[in-house]
Scaffold this motif. Sequence first.
Motif, mmCIF file in Angstrom:
data_model
loop_
_atom_site.group_PDB
_atom_site.id
_atom_site.type_symbol
_atom_site.label_atom_id
_atom_site.label_comp_id
_atom_site.label_asym_id
_atom_site.label_seq_id
_atom_site.Cartn_x
_atom_site.Cartn_y
_atom_site.Cartn_z
ATOM 1 N N PHE A 69 47.646 13.924 34.916
ATOM 2 C CA PHE A 69 48.223 14.571 36.097
ATOM 3 C C PHE A 69 48.131 13.689 37.332
ATOM 4 C CE2 PHE A 69 47.600 17.144 39.940
ATOM 5 C CZ PHE A 69 48.807 17.823 39.971
ATOM 6 N N ARG A 70 46.975 13.085 37.563
ATOM 7 C CA ARG A 70 46.785 12.310 38.787
ATOM 8 C C ARG A 70 47.720 11.104 38.833
ATOM 9 N NH1 ARG A 70 40.758 11.164 40.607
ATOM 10 N NH2 ARG A 70 40.938 13.439 40.742
ATOM 11 N N GLN A 71 47.887 10.415 37.709
ATOM 12 C CA GLN A 71 48.753 9.245 37.691
ATOM 13 C C GLN A 71 50.227 9.613 37.876
ATOM 14 O OE1 GLN A 71 46.845 8.128 33.973
ATOM 15 N NE2 GLN A 71 46.652 6.022 34.724
ATOM 16 N N TRP A 72 50.579 10.809 37.413
ATOM 17 C CA TRP A 72 51.965 11.237 37.474
ATOM 18 C C TRP A 72 52.305 11.973 38.762
ATOM 19 C CZ3 TRP A 72 56.398 10.693 34.644
ATOM 20 C CH2 TRP A 72 56.277 9.946 33.465
ATOM 21 N N LEU A 73 51.326 12.224 39.624
ATOM 22 C CA LEU A 73 51.565 13.039 40.807
ATOM 23 C C LEU A 73 52.675 12.476 41.707
ATOM 24 C CD1 LEU A 73 50.757 15.587 42.286
ATOM 25 C CD2 LEU A 73 48.920 14.310 43.416
ATOM 26 N N PRO A 74 52.728 11.160 41.987
ATOM 27 C CA PRO A 74 53.830 10.669 42.828
ATOM 28 C C PRO A 74 55.211 10.965 42.244
ATOM 29 C CG PRO A 74 52.082 9.035 42.693
ATOM 30 C CD PRO A 74 51.746 10.091 41.686
ATOM 31 N N GLU A 75 55.363 10.784 40.945
ATOM 32 C CA GLU A 75 56.662 11.065 40.338
ATOM 33 C C GLU A 75 56.948 12.560 40.308
ATOM 34 O OE1 GLU A 75 60.345 10.159 38.615
ATOM 35 O OE2 GLU A 75 58.898 8.968 39.747
ATOM 36 N N LEU A 76 55.915 13.357 40.100
ATOM 37 C CA LEU A 76 56.085 14.805 40.120
ATOM 38 C C LEU A 76 56.575 15.271 41.483
ATOM 39 C CD1 LEU A 76 55.752 17.554 38.739
ATOM 40 C CD2 LEU A 76 53.356 17.559 39.479
ATOM 41 N N ARG A 77 56.008 14.713 42.550
ATOM 42 C CA ARG A 77 56.455 15.080 43.893
ATOM 43 C C ARG A 77 57.924 14.716 44.097
ATOM 44 N NH1 ARG A 77 51.030 12.612 46.640
ATOM 45 N NH2 ARG A 77 49.785 14.556 46.733
ATOM 46 N N ARG A 78 58.349 13.602 43.512
ATOM 47 C CA ARG A 78 59.730 13.158 43.681
ATOM 48 C C ARG A 78 60.704 13.993 42.849
ATOM 49 N NH1 ARG A 78 61.894 7.014 42.462
ATOM 50 N NH2 ARG A 78 61.033 7.465 40.410
ATOM 51 N N GLN A 79 60.251 14.475 41.689
ATOM 52 C CA GLN A 79 61.174 15.090 40.729
ATOM 53 C C GLN A 79 60.949 16.582 40.500
ATOM 54 O OE1 GLN A 79 63.776 13.700 39.099
ATOM 55 N NE2 GLN A 79 63.498 11.784 40.184
ATOM 56 N N TRP A 80 60.060 17.226 41.242
ATOM 57 C CA TRP A 80 59.693 18.588 40.862
ATOM 58 C C TRP A 80 60.884 19.547 40.921
ATOM 59 C CZ3 TRP A 80 60.111 22.843 44.063
ATOM 60 C CH2 TRP A 80 60.306 22.593 45.423
ATOM 61 N N ARG A 81 61.836 19.310 41.805
ATOM 62 C CA ARG A 81 62.996 20.196 41.878
ATOM 63 C C ARG A 81 63.872 20.103 40.632
ATOM 64 N NH1 ARG A 81 62.653 18.280 47.183
ATOM 65 N NH2 ARG A 81 62.442 19.904 48.788
ATOM 66 N N HIS A 82 63.755 18.997 39.924
ATOM 67 C CA HIS A 82 64.612 18.772 38.760
ATOM 68 C C HIS A 82 63.889 19.007 37.439
ATOM 69 C CE1 HIS A 82 67.309 17.161 41.689
ATOM 70 N NE2 HIS A 82 66.526 16.132 41.974
ATOM 71 N N THR A 83 62.652 19.481 37.501
ATOM 72 C CA THR A 83 61.832 19.613 36.305
ATOM 73 C C THR A 83 61.479 21.069 36.056
ATOM 74 O OG1 THR A 83 60.879 17.427 36.737
ATOM 75 C CG2 THR A 83 59.751 18.818 35.136
ATOM 76 N N GLY A 84 61.784 21.520 34.857
ATOM 77 C CA GLY A 84 61.310 22.815 34.419
ATOM 78 C C GLY A 84 60.043 22.640 33.601
ATOM 79 N N PHE A 85 59.149 23.597 33.678
ATOM 80 C CA PHE A 85 57.871 23.501 32.963
ATOM 81 C C PHE A 85 57.756 24.641 31.959
ATOM 82 C CE2 PHE A 85 57.292 21.343 36.980
ATOM 83 C CZ PHE A 85 56.637 20.187 36.605
ATOM 84 N N ARG A 86 57.221 24.298 30.804
ATOM 85 C CA ARG A 86 56.989 25.290 29.766
ATOM 86 C C ARG A 86 55.582 25.063 29.217
ATOM 87 N NH1 ARG A 86 61.549 25.693 25.396
ATOM 88 N NH2 ARG A 86 62.606 26.625 27.218
ATOM 89 N N LEU A 87 54.830 26.133 29.068
ATOM 90 C CA LEU A 87 53.459 26.014 28.583
ATOM 91 C C LEU A 87 53.469 25.821 27.074
ATOM 92 C CD1 LEU A 87 50.491 26.075 29.406
ATOM 93 C CD2 LEU A 87 50.484 28.534 28.959
ATOM 94 N N GLY A 88 53.135 24.623 26.664
ATOM 95 C CA GLY A 88 53.020 24.340 25.246
ATOM 96 C C GLY A 88 54.280 23.766 24.644
ATOM 97 N N ALA A 89 54.131 22.644 23.937
ATOM 98 C CA ALA A 89 55.241 22.035 23.216
ATOM 99 C C ALA A 89 55.452 22.769 21.901
ATOM 100 C CB ALA A 89 54.936 20.561 22.951
ATOM 101 N N PRO A 90 56.646 22.647 21.314
ATOM 102 C CA PRO A 90 56.862 23.228 19.986
ATOM 103 C C PRO A 90 55.846 22.694 18.974
ATOM 104 C CG PRO A 90 58.948 22.584 20.973
ATOM 105 C CD PRO A 90 57.865 22.040 21.868
ATOM 106 N N LYS A 91 55.616 23.453 17.962
ATOM 107 C CA LYS A 91 54.648 23.095 16.925
ATOM 108 C C LYS A 91 54.990 21.732 16.324
ATOM 109 C CE LYS A 91 52.715 24.645 12.509
ATOM 110 N NZ LYS A 91 52.797 25.673 11.440
ATOM 111 N N GLY A 92 53.977 20.870 16.258
ATOM 112 C CA GLY A 92 54.142 19.571 15.645
ATOM 113 C C GLY A 92 54.588 18.473 16.573
ATOM 114 N N PHE A 93 54.936 18.796 17.833
ATOM 115 C CA PHE A 93 55.340 17.766 18.780
ATOM 116 C C PHE A 93 54.119 16.933 19.185
ATOM 117 C CE2 PHE A 93 59.721 18.563 20.712
ATOM 118 C CZ PHE A 93 60.198 19.151 19.549
#
Length: 450
Positions: free
Chosen positions: A293-317
């Motif tokens: 999370f900490r390393q990705w924070l700058p990119e998250l701030r730049r892209q958060w409007r374009h990113t949807g979040f879902r809790l948990g990847a599909p099984k086996g990902f």
Amino acid sequence: MSHPNRITIASEIQFSDPLPKDVDVVVIGGGVIGVFTALNLAEAGRRVLLCEKGRIAGEQSSRNWGWIRQQGRDEAELPIAMQSVGLWRDIDRRLNGACGVQQNGVAYLTTDRSELPRFEAWVETARRHGLHSEMMTPAQIKESFSGKSDHGWIGGVRTPSDCKGEPWQAVPAVARHAHALGVVMIENCAVRRLDMQAGKVAGVVTEMGRVACHQVVLAGGAWSRLFLGAHGVKIPQLSVLATAARTGPLPEFARLNAVDDALAIRRRDDGGYTLATADRHLFHLGLDGFASFRQWLPELRRQWRHTGFRLGAPKGFPDGWRTPRQWAADDVTPFEDMRVLEPDPMPGAVGRMTSRFAARFGQIGQAGIAEAWSGMIDAMPDIVPIVDAVPQLPGLTLAAGMSGHGFGIGPGFGRAIARRLLGEPDEHDLSRFRFDRFTDGSVLKQGPAL
């Protein structure tokens, strides 16, 4: 049932060579980076084994937009991208057009005047590297779409020498060429672990047995972090889900690849268009995401409007909550449990594509979607890849985190990796892509988001 325009686990196996006892180099991963690396090594006379856990180009290498672009690249990537355009055109000529490479240009378009200085800055960057890019007026944009759009674009930038290819044709065609030159290729053959002896690579253990070698290239796409983690090596790679689609046949009103803030479009060889939403991707929250999370924070701030979040990847990902992180050499691994990532299209993505297409090209008529699909784009926090030796695992070279650039830039990076393994000098400055930049105290510079 296989799909005609991408590669899945249902696609026919093309490569099933016997497992050799020893080779010079093992390449893990049959995407565009792995295939071009293997090809360059074979052309230099090296004995190469390429192992693919599922199908050649089964994941993002056959699911991308098909752009071969120089425009908008990170400046450190640009010389490699420029070289890659020439390499793509050369291999396509040698393979009698099997890759579908055509020079049609790339255009970035906007309705927002504040974007124009960014486009102008890119033109200056391109000029410094001897690449011709140019600003576009509204009249030029309209002409590029055969007068079939009255959308309110106020300007743009284009690079006429950029190209396109047909990914699901191109990478397998190059793989067949590499195979004919002597590369041993095996699909449905996961590499489970490295065999480390005396502190360095001595071979790999595959699900079919051990192969001795002293050099390994990990080009595992979205699976690279998981593979390295099993050997105690951490990288901040994450993956996002992106959706694309193909239309049925439509009039040929646009030959260039074009994108604005919401829609990307590319003319296809089958008479339709590849469409994609340019403003939306999906991230599955998993253990890796929280750890980085900490390393990705700058990119998250730049892209958060374009990113949807879902809790948990599909099984086996790769970042699934229950995906094993450790295993023994004789265990069935996550790579065998999930041969090919096949994520569902993002909810509502197809509707957004068709409505955006209609808003821009109403004179063309309804764009019927013949097929939609998704892929997992692996990336690093600064949106440029790692292409370097792994210090903790002498003998291993990593090429991962292509950040959506892999198809276009694959030939150049494959050549660069092969030259390093052959002990030849770098043709480009690769320091931007070094392995230890996330741990050596360097200030990271964010690369372009597109």
